[in-house]
Design a protein around this motif. Structure first.
Motif, short mmCIF file in Angstrom:
data_model
loop_
_atom_site.label_atom_id
_atom_site.label_comp_id
_atom_site.label_asym_id
_atom_site.label_seq_id
_atom_site.Cartn_x
_atom_site.Cartn_y
_atom_site.Cartn_z
N ASN A 131 1.76 -9.44 4.57
CA ASN A 131 2.23 -10.59 3.79
C ASN A 131 1.63 -10.65 2.40
OD1 ASN A 131 3.78 -11.58 5.92
ND2 ASN A 131 2.03 -12.64 6.85
N ILE A 132 0.83 -9.67 2.04
CA ILE A 132 0.18 -9.74 0.74
C ILE A 132 1.18 -9.43 -0.36
CG2 ILE A 132 -2.07 -9.12 1.68
CD1 ILE A 132 -1.62 -6.31 0.72
N ASN A 133 0.81 -9.73 -1.62
CA ASN A 133 1.71 -9.53 -2.77
C ASN A 133 1.95 -8.06 -3.07
OD1 ASN A 133 1.97 -12.26 -3.12
ND2 ASN A 133 0.22 -12.40 -4.53
N LEU A 134 1.02 -7.21 -2.60
CA LEU A 134 1.20 -5.78 -2.89
C LEU A 134 2.23 -5.15 -1.98
CD1 LEU A 134 -2.41 -4.50 -3.52
CD2 LEU A 134 -0.59 -4.86 -5.17
N LYS A 185 6.92 5.93 -8.22
CA LYS A 185 8.34 5.70 -7.94
C LYS A 185 8.80 6.54 -6.77
CE LYS A 185 12.87 5.73 -10.21
NZ LYS A 185 13.59 6.01 -11.47
N ASP A 186 8.33 7.80 -6.70
CA ASP A 186 8.71 8.67 -5.58
C ASP A 186 8.28 8.08 -4.25
OD1 ASP A 186 9.77 10.45 -7.39
OD2 ASP A 186 7.96 11.68 -7.50
N ILE A 187 7.13 7.44 -4.25
CA ILE A 187 6.61 6.88 -3.00
C ILE A 187 7.34 5.58 -2.64
CG2 ILE A 187 4.55 5.86 -1.94
CD1 ILE A 187 2.87 7.85 -3.50
N GLU A 188 7.50 4.70 -3.60
CA GLU A 188 8.08 3.39 -3.30
C GLU A 188 9.56 3.47 -2.95
OE1 GLU A 188 7.13 0.95 -6.65
OE2 GLU A 188 5.24 0.33 -5.75
N VAL A 236 5.12 1.25 3.01
CA VAL A 236 3.66 1.11 3.16
C VAL A 236 3.10 0.52 1.88
CG1 VAL A 236 1.53 2.36 3.66
CG2 VAL A 236 3.70 3.16 4.63
N PRO A 237 2.15 -0.40 1.96
CA PRO A 237 1.54 -0.98 0.75
C PRO A 237 0.98 0.11 -0.15
CG PRO A 237 0.90 -2.24 2.67
CD PRO A 237 1.62 -1.07 3.20
N HIS A 286 -4.03 -0.93 9.53
CA HIS A 286 -4.35 -1.44 8.18
C HIS A 286 -4.20 -0.31 7.15
CE1 HIS A 286 -5.99 -4.78 10.45
NE2 HIS A 286 -6.81 -3.94 11.09
N MET A 287 -3.03 0.26 7.10
CA MET A 287 -2.79 1.45 6.28
C MET A 287 -2.26 1.08 4.89
SD MET A 287 -0.33 4.64 7.27
CE MET A 287 0.11 5.91 6.11
N ALA A 288 -2.70 1.80 3.90
CA ALA A 288 -2.20 1.68 2.54
C ALA A 288 -2.19 3.07 1.91
CB ALA A 288 -3.04 0.70 1.72
N VAL A 289 -1.40 3.21 0.82
CA VAL A 289 -1.23 4.52 0.19
C VAL A 289 -1.85 4.51 -1.20
CG1 VAL A 289 0.44 6.22 -0.64
CG2 VAL A 289 0.86 5.02 1.50
N LEU A 290 -2.51 5.62 -1.53
CA LEU A 290 -3.09 5.81 -2.86
C LEU A 290 -2.59 7.16 -3.40
CD1 LEU A 290 -5.16 4.98 -5.07
CD2 LEU A 290 -6.85 6.32 -3.81
#
Length: 794
Positions: A6-9, A526-529, A534-535, A749-753
């Motif tokens: 639910n976060i803004n990211l 852009k390629d990822i989104e 995933v955040p 709790h996964m996110a991408v960098l």
């Protein structure tokens, strides 16, 4: 996990993929150095080609094919039917015949070229050359070259022979025949010859004649100005204006000469036939006159005609008619004898003699016209030409028809003669009383009259034929002489440069676009989104300032890397949303994604906020973090020892200030033979609990996902798992696997960098989403130029 979603990211719903022309343009603009290099190379190459290519000029001449519609009647008094079969298309084909071009080249010496080199380009001198070379024993099919330089007023030097001893130099005297490696030749002065004219060597080339025929035929164009007009425009392209003019003019002159020669062949054959017949008739007439003289002498000059004048008058009328018919019959028979002569089967038939009826004369005229057309076609092609074969068949049929018409004429004349003989016999019977001498006199006088009339007729036809021959006209009349622009039509500097610049722009554009289309690596946010929900935490720029085990971020650093880790640190705080996320694990799909580098620098970034931070190396198989911070050189205890030995305490494995003197590290200790069993033990949970009491953030360097089971096992202790994607190293086709891990909750709790983004790459979609916040601060600002804004310098 719910708070995380639910976060803004949290990214927006996936947008449909589309091609953004501005992104492509930006991508290409970032490669401006390659475009500039390509334009310089190709532009320079085509400028070089322009500078060395000889100038080509275009000249044209307008001519008119003479036909009955455009020829004055007064010029066709005695040969009115000659032009009745003129065909403009066939005339064009004859003008383009190779034989005609050979004669033209021989006349203007078009196979010999005189050039001088100025700069990179050669210029054709033609008749402006200071000397003229005569190749005395050169055959038309050979080609060679040489170079001529002036020595003094009377001598020149010959060198650079294309045959024999190429290094030989001959000093010869002008106007003298000399033997050279390429044969006998003679060099003569041109009008106004001066040594000063030889400011540069003159290159003389002798080309094979057939090669020049092909060259000029390719550069010769003849077109009809209007569909139903007999006006033609002849175009020639050449490297010399004067030679192009001479070529067109000489081509028309030679064509007219050949046409006049063809027309005169009929007159010559007719004249020969008339002369032969005059000699025969002259001999026969002399014999008849001698007989008449003898009869009068033997009769002592007495006129016996008065005694039978009444009977003779009646017979004279029939005799006169019989004389005319006899004359026509003899002429027809002579024509038949001529046509039966096998040696004259392909010759033209004598025409316009007046000795046969009008129908036969017209057929002979048509036969001669068709025969001349066939002969002209044979000169430009061969007897296998379908048009020539058709004409041969037509000529044979026409000749047979003429002969049959003559046979019919003979039959008709014979009937007339028989009738006249009957009537004459009746008159003769009435004069039976006239002495035999009178009959002999009349017979001889009749023969004399026939021979005399025939002799006078042949004399008249001889003069008429001579007049026809003298009045023979050309087939072509020049309307506008050779003319055209003095400016060359080729090459064009603007077109050459435009072509070079165009290729210089198009070629790298095609290469870069192909590289872009074939590049399947993840390059930008852009390629990822476009694929993942995933955040996304942020982008870490590529840096060459890797300090091994030390952090590259600085507490007050203004560089891109420091700003990127500040943004990453801030986004991690946003993701927490009030929930504790102190244990942060780094993982990836493959080795070399930059997990260790990112973990060290994120730890340093948190430390600059006066947070207590610990780096924990849980890659028990390789110990990348431990090796980079040189924790293994001590051969001390580590997490492996803690997990395997209950007697080892937390204090035994913590190395204070190992990174930059501010960050504590727990290395792996020794490489474990059973890492899975160790990580499954409760000792790992106890270690994390204890570390959370001592530190604000615990940064864990984990192993890649899917390679071994360690990453899934360690996931139980992680409060935030950062999945590191290396720009350009990971295939976009692997992104759905990351989405699958996220959707199936295999990693909590996964996110991408995104790591290793090249800021100056200018890729398709690069720079999307970061850059805000970079460069804020005071004291080190530099004003960006327009050039920097256009080409991405930051």
């Amino acid at each position: 996990m719910d708070n995380l979603n639910n976060i803004n990211l949290m990214p927006k719903a996936k947008e449909e993929k589309s091609i953004n022309l501005l992104d492509i343009l930006k991508y290409l603009l970032f490669q401006w150095k390659w475009f500039l290099l390509s334009i310089f190379i190709f532009g320079g190459y085509y400028l070089y080609q322009y500078s060395k290519t000889p100038f080509i000029y275009s000249r044209s001449e307008t001519i008119m094919i003479k036909t009955p519609l455009n020829t004055m009647p007064g010029t066709r008094i005695t040969r009115a039917n000659y032009y009745n079969t003129v065909n403009v298309a066939s005339e064009i084909l004859q003008l383009r015949s190779k034989e005609l071009m050979r004669k033209t080249i021989d006349r203007i010496e078009g196979d010999i070229s005189y050039t001088v080199k100025k700069g990179l380009r050669e210029y054709e001198l033609y008749k402006d050359a200071p000397v003229k070379v005569q190749f005395i024993d050169a055959k038309p099919e050979v080609g060679f070259s040489l170079q001529i330089e002036a020595v003094d007023q009377d001598h020149v030097a010959l060198s650079s022979f294309s045959k024999g001893n190429t290094s030989q130099v001959l000093k010869i005297k002008l106007n003298q025949t000399v033997r050279t490696p390429i044969g006998l030749l003679k060099v003569t002065r041109s009008p106004g010859y001066k040594v000063s004219d030889f400011d540069k060597p003159v290159i003389v080339r002798k080309y094979p004649r057939e090669a020049m025929v092909g060259y000029y035929m390719a550069n010769l164009k003849i077109q009809q100005m209007e569909e139903d007009a007999s006006l033609l425009q002849v175009f020639v392209e050449d490297s010399s204006l004067q030679r192009a003019d001479d070529l067109i003019t000489t081509l028309i002159t030679v064509y007219n000469e050949d046409a006049v020669e063809d027309k005169n062949k009929v007159a010559i054959n007719t004249a020969q036939f008339i002369m032969d017949r005059i000699q025969i008739i002259q001999s026969e007439l002399g014999s008849v006159e001698s007989n008449l003289e003898n009869l009068k002498v033997s009769n002592q000059g007495i006129d016996v005609n008065a005694a039978s004048q009444m009977y003779v008058s009646e017979g004279m009328m029939h005799e006169s008619a019989g004389n005319d018919v006899q004359t026509q019959l003899k002429l027809v028979e002579m024509m038949q004898n001529y046509m039966r002569d096998a040696d004259k089967k392909d010759d033209l038939i004598p025409n316009n003699t007046g000795l046969v009826d009008v129908n036969i004369e017209n057929r002979i005229n048509e036969y001669n016209t068709a025969s001349l057309r066939r002969n002209r076609l044979l000169e430009g092609s061969s007897s296998e030409n379908p048009i020539v074969q058709d004409l041969n068949i037509t000529l044979a049929a026409m000749r047979k028809n003429i002969y049959r018409a003559m046979e019919n004429a003979v039959s008709g004349l014979q009937i007339k003669i028989n009738n006249l003989k009957k009537e004459q016999t009746q008159a003769r019977n009435k004069a039976m009383a006239v002495p035999a001498k009178q009959r002999m006199m009349l017979s001889v006088e009749r023969q004399q009259k026939v021979k005399e009339e025939l002799y006078l007729l042949l004399l008249n036809k001889r003069e008429e034929n001579a007049i026809n021959q003298a009045m023979t006209e050309d087939n072509v009349r020049i309307i506008d002489p050779a003319s055209g622009s003095d400016a060359p039509i080729y090459p064009s500097r603007i077109k050459k440069l435009a072509l070079g610049v165009g290729i210089g722009i198009a070629l790298p554009a095609i290469v870069f676009l192909l590289m872009l289309m074939l590049d399947t690596g993840v390059r930008s946010r852009k390629d990822i989104e476009e694929v993942l929900s995933v955040p996304f935490l942020g982008e870490i720029p590529f840096t060459l300032k890797d300090k091994g085990g030390e952090a590259v971020v600085e507490e007050k650093g203004r560089d891109y890397t420091s700003e990127a880790f500040r943004i990453l640190r801030t986004n991690i705080g946003f993701m927490a949303a009030g929930k504790e996320q102190r244990v942060i694990t780094f993982t990836s799909f493959n080795i070399g994604a930059g997990k260790t580098f990112t973990a060290i620098n994120l730890a340093a970034s948190f430390r600059y906020l006066n947070k207590k931070v610990l780096l924990l190396d849980l890659d028990l198989r390789k110990g990348t973090l431990s090796n980079r911070v040189n924790a293994q050189k001590e051969k001390g205890l580590g997490v492996t020892n803690f997990l395997a030995n209950p007697k080892v305490t937390v204090d035994d494995i913590i190395y204070q200030g190992l990174v930059g003197g501010i960050i504590d590290v727990i290395p792996i200790g020794v490489i474990a033979p059973n890492p899975v069993e160790l990580l499954l033990s409760t000792r790992l949970d106890e270690l994390i609990i204890e570390l959370k009491k001592r530190y604000d953030y615990i940064i864990v360097d984990n192993v890649p996902v899917n390679l071994v089971a360690d990453a899934s096992i360690v996931d139980r202790i992680s409060e935030l798992t950062i999945f590191v994607v290396r720009s350009g190293k990971m295939d976009r086709r692997q992104l759905p696997e990351i989405q699958s891990l996220y959707d199936q909750r295999k990693i909590s709790h996964m996110a991408v960098l995104l790591n290793g983004v090249r800021l100056n790459k200018g890729g398709y979609g690069y720079g999307y989403g970061y850059g805000y916040g970079y460069g804020y601060g005071y004291g080190n600002e530099t004003k960006k130029t327009i050039w920097d804004k256009l080409f991405g310098k930051r």
